[in-house]
Scaffold this active site. Sequence first.
Site, PDB file in Angstrom:
ATOM      1  CE  LYS A 185      -4.392  -1.684   1.752  1.00 61.23           C
ATOM      2  NZ  LYS A 185      -5.511  -1.441   2.662  1.00 61.23           N
ATOM      3  CE  LYS A 239      -5.283  -7.794  -1.363  1.00 60.93           C
ATOM      4  NZ  LYS A 239      -4.999  -7.722   0.036  1.00 60.93           N
ATOM      5  CE  LYS A 276     -14.256  -3.688   1.029  1.00 60.31           C
ATOM      6  NZ  LYS A 276     -13.406  -4.048   2.174  1.00 60.31           N
TER       7      LYS A 276
END
Length: 332
Positions: free
Chosen positions: A114, A196, A199
């Site tokens: 992230k 993956k 969101k």
Amino acid sequence: MTEAQRIFSGIQPTGYIHLGNYLGAVRRWVDQQSEFDSFFCIVDLHAMTLPWDPKELQERSVATGAMLLACGIDPTQATLYLQSHVPAHSELAWVLSCIARMGELRRMVQFKEKSKGETESVGVGLFTYPVLQAADVLLYRAHGVPVGEDQRQHVELMRDIATRFNSQLGEVFVLPEAWIPAAGARIMSLDDPSSKMSKSANRPNSAILLEDKPEVIAKKIRSAVTDSGREVTASPDKPAVTNLLTIYSVLAGESIAAVQERFVGKGYGDLKVALADVVVAALSPLRERYEELMADPAETARLLAIGAARASEVAATTMADVRRAAGLVPPA
Ligand code: AMP
Ligand code: TRP
């Protein structure tokens, strides 16, 4: 009768709940809630670790609650609530941040992903995020943490933090275990089977959302990437087809072998058409209940408040033990 074991899990109210969330986590919470003393938390504080829009956070928090209810979380069986409604989460996170180590947090894969290498300019909260997550679970002395594969490392970390606290300051915490499903623990993006389903991908065709209408689901599955070759088989050199077969298998409750059997002599196109039917059949009732619930968000907010009251009681008992063990003077 012995008391039911406790489980805890969380989901971020960032964006929309997708099929990966459902298969890796939420669907199992629904199955487990009657057997375990279950705490399911909408982790709104975790949703602030990357830049966020306050209005959107507020809307998505209630909408996530409504979707969890629509999926079958039953507030008379499980404790469903918003993380920020129980301030003990933040309080314990501070205490645990004095126990966790920089090196431990730096190893977290999710932080590396992230922060995208921008480790100097991202918010500090993104770095300490796993400590807040440890607080979430340890606060309830939960045994099981039903999550997808991507959370394994975070659960390992919370065990390490709990072990260190217990040995340095006294036995306060239960060591939690990650409960990761045998199938569906890592659903991949439809447009990129090497990443993956998430969101935050921001690619409209990458994820099937639980609130997608049938025609949208069919379109997304139709446009999913496939692999070279023609046979509908699961194998390491066919990651895209394997992902589609996995989704089919988990939703239909059939083994991968049984699903493959259905498609002998058929092609990827046939798989996609059949898969769309399976996904639509599974998600349509959820979407319909969700739309009903969203017509009256005040009711969802009311149910979340009841959950927060129950969670606060449990949290207060643990915090009293934490304060005593840490040497914080209890209020006279
Ligand atoms: P998050 O969306 O990060 O809040 O994740 C909520 C839950 O869904 C966690 O238990 C995750 O492990 C699980 N999860 C998220 N993405 C996936 C995925 N692609 N496949 C399986 N489980 C997932
Ligand atoms: N970090 C988890 C995720 O990104 C969400 C989460 C927060 C969680 N606190 C938790 C999951 C506690 C399990 C237990 O998916």
